[in-house]
Motif scaffolding. Structure first.
Motif, mmCIF file in Angstrom:
data_model
loop_
_atom_site.group_PDB
_atom_site.id
_atom_site.type_symbol
_atom_site.label_atom_id
_atom_site.label_comp_id
_atom_site.label_asym_id
_atom_site.label_seq_id
_atom_site.Cartn_x
_atom_site.Cartn_y
_atom_site.Cartn_z
ATOM 1 N N ILE A 79 0.840 -1.210 0.000
ATOM 2 C CA ILE A 79 0.000 0.000 0.000
ATOM 3 C C ILE A 79 0.869 1.252 0.000
ATOM 4 C CG2 ILE A 79 -1.655 1.345 1.356
ATOM 5 C CD1 ILE A 79 -2.829 -1.342 2.305
ATOM 6 N N VAL A 80 1.926 1.243 0.817
ATOM 7 C CA VAL A 80 2.819 2.414 0.891
ATOM 8 C C VAL A 80 3.528 2.616 -0.438
ATOM 9 C CG1 VAL A 80 4.787 3.431 2.083
ATOM 10 C CG2 VAL A 80 3.110 2.102 3.372
ATOM 11 N N ILE A 81 3.909 1.534 -1.114
ATOM 12 C CA ILE A 81 4.552 1.650 -2.420
ATOM 13 C C ILE A 81 3.607 2.297 -3.415
ATOM 14 C CG2 ILE A 81 5.423 0.331 -4.394
ATOM 15 C CD1 ILE A 81 6.564 -1.681 -2.362
ATOM 16 N N VAL A 82 2.349 1.896 -3.421
ATOM 17 C CA VAL A 82 1.365 2.506 -4.306
ATOM 18 C C VAL A 82 1.208 3.992 -3.994
ATOM 19 C CG1 VAL A 82 -1.083 2.549 -4.951
ATOM 20 C CG2 VAL A 82 0.115 0.359 -4.711
ATOM 21 N N ILE A 83 1.142 4.330 -2.702
ATOM 22 C CA ILE A 83 1.026 5.731 -2.298
ATOM 23 C C ILE A 83 2.222 6.536 -2.803
ATOM 24 C CG2 ILE A 83 1.022 7.292 -0.303
ATOM 25 C CD1 ILE A 83 -0.586 5.162 1.202
ATOM 26 N N SER A 84 3.420 5.939 -2.712
ATOM 27 C CA SER A 84 4.634 6.655 -3.123
ATOM 28 C C SER A 84 4.626 7.017 -4.597
ATOM 29 C CB SER A 84 5.874 5.817 -2.802
ATOM 30 O OG SER A 84 5.990 4.710 -3.691
ATOM 31 N N LEU A 85 3.907 6.241 -5.397
ATOM 32 C CA LEU A 85 3.855 6.492 -6.840
ATOM 33 C C LEU A 85 3.015 7.722 -7.176
ATOM 34 C CD1 LEU A 85 3.410 2.828 -8.120
ATOM 35 C CD2 LEU A 85 5.514 4.165 -7.969
ATOM 36 N N PHE A 86 2.183 8.122 -6.230
ATOM 37 C CA PHE A 86 1.305 9.261 -6.482
ATOM 38 C C PHE A 86 1.685 10.472 -5.641
ATOM 39 C CE2 PHE A 86 -1.086 5.462 -7.570
ATOM 40 C CZ PHE A 86 -1.559 5.779 -8.819
#
Length: 302
Positions: A295-302
């Motif tokens: 989830i944190v990785i996905v957040i980092s992409l945005f």
């Protein structure tokens, strides 16, 4: 580097290295410093007729101090910030401590009791194997929320000041948030603020555990059992963990020689528990951690 990226590296560093004891032998761990500050203040403020007001003042002072320290360290750059965040997470240490109970229990019941006594506050001398296993599993589930998901969540929300505020309040609750004669009034603010700060993370932890195991179709049962817990938050990850490994946990236990008749969580689950169930709990802790990292990785992409 954005906050989410720093958190990713901090989580990976903690997972890879755990607690660097060689470092903490030379300098105190941040949580130790927090505990010392709270202990020093408690001895000086927890007296007289205005203990609740003194406790509120202490928590306000600690929150402001944590906010200021967070702002200062974050201004030094991403590397000091990442190292401090990694030190405030405890996934590797949590799994190691829980797994150690299972390893000890394989040697003997006495060894299991000795190891579980290091991570729970209840009486352990009369525990049977199942009680030792239940205690380790409950501790693992609750501390996944308090020690990993909650600080990471508040770091995402409020940066370094956010995670430091959470940790100082959580440490305060663990030291003075008891409903006894000494702390009931003085620790009131610490306990109530800790409840508020864990409101979302505890439910998020339950979601992570459930989603990485049997899915969310048992969410209604998880919610029902969570409401039976004496804590407004701890019941959520415990209930989800119990269903993830098909075990009945919680239930009656003794504190200071007095038996307390707490209800079972997931009462229809297996009650004859052992080291293999502790191993299953450790696997669930890593699965849930991995889901949160994703989830944190996905957040980092945005």
């Amino acid at each position: 580097m954005n906050t989410a990226c720093i958190l990713i590296w901090a989580m990976l560093l903690d997972a890879a290295l755990g607690e660097p004891n060689w470092a903490w032998k030379r300098v105190p761990h941040p949580a130790v410093l927090m505990g010392r500050a709270i202990g020093w203040a408690e001895k000086r403020l927890n007296k007289g007729g205005r203990r609740r007001a003194s406790g509120v003042f202490l928590i306000l002072a600690l929150v402001l101090g944590a906010w200021g320290l967070g702002r200062f360290v974050s201004a030094l750059g991403w590397l000091p910030e990442m190292l401090l965040v990694a030190a405030l997470l405890a996934q590797r240490a949590l799994v190691d401590h829980v797994r150690a109970v299972g390893d000890a229990l394989r040697l003997s019941l006495g060894d299991g009791r000795m190891m579980v006594a290091r991570i729970v506050s209840r009486d352990t001398k009369a525990m049977d194997q199942s009680a030792v296993a239940r205690s380790a599993i409950e501790s693992g589930a609750e501390n996944l929320s308090d020690g990993i998901i909650a600080p990471a969540f508040w770091y995402l929300i409020g940066g370094l000041p956010g995670v430091l505020i959470y940790k100082i309040v959580n440490t305060g609750d663990s030291m003075i948030g008891y409903k006894n004669e000494r702390y009931a009034a003085f620790g009131w603010a610490a306990a109530r603020l800790d409840d508020v700060l864990n409101l979302i993370p505890a439910r998020l932890t339950a979601l992570l555990i459930a989603a990485t195991h049997s899915g969310l179709h048992g969410w209604r049962a998880i919610r029902a059992d969570a409401k039976l817990h004496r804590s407004p938050n701890a019941g959520w990850p415990e209930s989800a963990m119990a269903r993830a490994i098909n075990a009945a946990i919680a239930g009656p236990r003794a504190y200071d020689g007095k038996m307390r008749d707490f209800p079972f969580v997931n009462p229809h689950g297996r009650r004859d528990l052992g080291p293999q169930d502790i191993d299953a709990c450790c696997t669930a802790l890593w699965r849930s951690w991995g889901a949160f990292l994703a989830i944190v990785i996905v957040i980092s992409l945005f």
